[in-house]
Write an enzyme that holds these catalytic residues in place. Structure first.
Site, PDB file in Angstrom:
ATOM      1  NE  ARG A 184     -10.706  26.456 -21.743  1.00 34.93           N
ATOM      2  CZ  ARG A 184     -11.151  25.418 -20.651  1.00 34.93           C
ATOM      3  NH1 ARG A 184     -12.268  25.030 -19.885  1.00 34.93           N
ATOM      4  NH2 ARG A 184      -9.903  24.627 -20.259  1.00 34.93           N
ATOM      5  CD  GLU A 204      -5.537  21.771 -22.512  1.00 32.46           C
ATOM      6  OE1 GLU A 204      -5.525  20.512 -22.953  1.00 32.46           O
ATOM      7  OE2 GLU A 204      -6.277  21.864 -21.591  1.00 32.46           O
ATOM      8  CG  ASN A 213      -9.135  21.910 -23.487  1.00 28.02           C
ATOM      9  OD1 ASN A 213      -8.632  20.875 -22.941  1.00 28.02           O
ATOM     10  ND2 ASN A 213      -8.805  23.044 -23.061  1.00 28.02           N
ATOM     11  CB  SER A 256     -15.469  22.403 -17.844  1.00 27.89           C
ATOM     12  OG  SER A 256     -13.979  22.624 -17.156  1.00 27.89           O
ATOM     13  CE  LYS A 282      -2.583  18.435 -23.080  1.00 24.29           C
ATOM     14  NZ  LYS A 282      -4.012  17.839 -22.268  1.00 24.29           N
ATOM     15  CE  LYS A 284       1.122  20.757 -21.463  1.00 28.58           C
ATOM     16  NZ  LYS A 284       0.242  21.711 -21.929  1.00 28.58           N
ATOM     17  CD  GLU A 289      -7.691  16.889 -22.871  1.00 28.72           C
ATOM     18  OE1 GLU A 289      -7.751  17.969 -22.333  1.00 28.72           O
ATOM     19  OE2 GLU A 289      -6.736  16.932 -23.888  1.00 28.72           O
ATOM     20  N   GLY A 290      -7.988  16.931 -18.402  1.00 26.32           N
ATOM     21  CA  GLY A 290      -8.642  16.924 -17.166  1.00 26.32           C
ATOM     22  C   GLY A 290      -7.929  17.446 -15.981  1.00 26.32           C
ATOM     23  NE  ARG A 302      -8.940  27.400 -16.712  1.00 27.72           N
ATOM     24  CZ  ARG A 302      -8.407  26.474 -17.406  1.00 27.72           C
ATOM     25  NH1 ARG A 302      -8.380  25.251 -16.499  1.00 27.72           N
ATOM     26  NH2 ARG A 302      -7.956  26.272 -18.298  1.00 27.72           N
TER      27      ARG A 302
END
Ligand code: ADP
Ligand code: MG
Ligand code: MG
Length: 512
Positions: free
Chosen positions: A134, A156, A158, A163, A336, A398, A402-403, A488
């Site tokens: 993603r 970023e 992924n 998700s 990253k 950063k 992740e997450g 989002r």
């Protein structure tokens, strides 16, 4: 100067309109699995002893607005990004150079690399790899440009546990449903209409990606059935997001799926003599399955590896003949640091992995400025920017994590670096903040409405199956397709905001 053309958006509703909208949103959400398990703070455990309760997933009441031209731009590079990251993940030699800069200062990366090298020394038995990626973007308009046209910049990329593909399809359908039952007032019909609400195909497309991998794995060795394992966190509040993919895989493709908690790999699986991964369901241990694909929705954060046993479980999967989504190298390709190295001006790396000039140019356009924090010339410059309170406010720092919840923003950066031994600084990258113009919306979360300024982050899913060749850097792509989207919407007040999924309205209406 960017101003919204629709100051009246979202429209004000009277009490009856509000009640109608909310009643339909709540019931449709639960009826269609647009749901999450409730946070423990919201429903205490003693009121939910069997964990049976669910609540609506956070959504916006109204579709958030997103320029169509930006939506199309992000979709148009999806296949090129699949190509790029599958090439990176197939190039051990190149990734080794990246990892070497991190191993001494980032124990998690070092441990992942150890799993890779240990498997490599024995030899991999599965050349196929699946990426369900993603790529996340925000709209950026250069304030210096007097006739700004919006474009997306990548937040970023992924490569593990991307998700919300399960819920995103449902959010599209929810907003379409609300439109169809006149829950939105006529005053916004020029903005919110059928043509402006694209359905996200993330559920069928991500499931198709897994089905293609399952198929390519081939028939089982003996007469036992094959299955796909969803490797999950336990407990998992976002379980329905994953269930939608499981059900699609089962219903549309006839593939059996099982959920395996990350900490139970060594309990419930074993390798046979040919390193086939066998899954022994705890409810029926005498009926083992041969695992064609392990789809990771866990294993991306150091906190999940509580003991050596968890690392041993990860190694067991990596050594196995099951296709991994992702393999260790594919996971590392999503750091990253890799994004920063690709984004370095005039770097040869993009060209190396994406030889097609037009594709490379389109991808390059989506890069935001990102700097290393090492001792190179660019790194020294970035250190100056990051430690000066006046300049630091334009950046986000950063780590290789992740997450969510790991970044340091703006004015907090100088103090954070001050408290961090200088040796650790190169474990981070410094990225310019993308500043999407704010809009307003109402977020419905945990049974409460929150109205206010919001910003949007668009994720485009991609599915890619490839086969690694004999030599490092060689690979053949078997399948490569775009796999739907996620929009989002986050409160613009906080830096990362809470996560609220929202549908996408892609008419180019937001900008004057
Ligand atoms: P993670 O892998 O933890 O999701 P991200 O890079 O996506 O890390 O950062 C988390 C969140 O921080 C993003 O979803 C976004 O809201 C915000 N963010 C990250 N980078 C930027 C940026 N360059 N500009 C604006 N917001 C950003
Ligand atoms: Mg991420
Ligand atoms: Mg993110």
């Amino acid at each position: 100067m960017i101003t919204t053309m629709y100051p009246e958006y979202p429209p004000g509703l009277n009490d009856e309109q509000n009640k109608y909208l909310l009643a339909n949103l709540k019931d449709w959400s639960i009826a269609h699995g647009l749901a999450v398990r409730p946070p423990p703070a919201y429903v205490p455990e003693e009121h939910n002893p069997l964990g049976a309760l669910a609540t609506t997933a956070p959504v916006t009441l109204f579709p958030s607005l997103f320029p169509r031209v930006c939506f199309e731009q992000a979709k148009s590079v999806a296949k090129a990004y699949n190509e790029l990251y599958s090439a990176i993940a197939s190039d051990e030699g190149w990734l080794k150079g990246i990892v070497e800069e991190l191993v001494d200062i980032d124990d998690f990366i070092a441990q992942l690399w150890k799993v890779y090298t240990s498997t490599k020394s024995e030899g991999y038995v599965q050349p196929l790899q699946l990426g369900l990626f993603r790529s996340d973007y925000m709209v950026h308009v250069d304030p210096a440009d007097t006739s700004p046209s919006p474009a997306v910049k990548q937040v970023e990329f992924n490569t593990i546990a991307s998700s919300f593909g399960g819920l995103s399809s449902q959010v599209s359908a929810l907003h379409k449903h609300l439109l169809s039952i006149d829950a939105y007032p006529d005053t916004i019909s020029s903005i919110v209409n059928e043509a402006a609400l694209p359905q996200s195909s993330s559920v069928p497309q991500l499931a198709r990606g897994m089905a293609v991998a399952h198929q390519a794995y081939g028939p089982p060795e003996s007469d036992i059935e094959t299955c796909v394992i969803f490797l999950v966190q336990d407990p998992e509040r976002n379980v329905f997001d994953q269930r939608h993919l499981e059900y699609a895989l089962n219903n549309n493709h006839g593939v059996r799926t099982f959920r395996l908690p990350f900490g139970r790999v060594l309990d419930d699986t074993k390798l046979d003599a040919n390193r086939k991964l066998l899954y022994l369901p705890p409810h029926a241990p005498n009926k083992p399955f041969e695992v064609s694909l392990v789809y990771f929705r866990a294993g991306y954060s150091p906190a999940e590896y509580q003991s050596q046993r968890d690392w041993d479980g990860r190694l067991q999967i990596e050594r196995s003949a099951a296709i991994k989504c992702p393999s260790i190298l594919t996971q590392l390709a999503g750091t990253k640091k890799v994004q920063q190295v690709l984004a370095t001006p005039h770097s040869p790396h993009l060209k190396r992995f994406l030889p097609d000039d037009a594709q490379a140019a389109a991808v390059l356009k989506t890069f935001a400025p990102i700097y290393p924090l090492d001792k190179s010339e660019a790194g020294q410059e970035a250190r100056n920017l990051a430690t000066n309170p006046e300049t630091a406010v334009r950046y986000v720092l950063k780590p290789q994590r992740e997450g969510g919840g790991n970044n340091v923003y703006r004015k907090a950066i100088p103090g954070f670096l001050n408290g961090l031994p200088e040796l650790q600084w190169p474990a981070h990258i410094l990225m310019e903040m993308i500043e999407p113009p704010a809009q307003s919306n109402v977020i419905f979360r945990n049974g409460e409405m929150q109205e206010g300024g919001v910003i949007c982050e668009l994720g485009i899913y991609g599915a890619c199956l490839w086969k690694n060749g004999e030599k490092d850097g060689e690979r053949d792509i078997v399948e490569n397709f775009e796999a739907g989207y996620l929009l989002r919407t986050k409160g613009s007040g906080s830096e990362e905001g809470g996560v609220a999924v929202s549908c996408c309205s892609t008419r180019n209406v937001l900008w004057s």
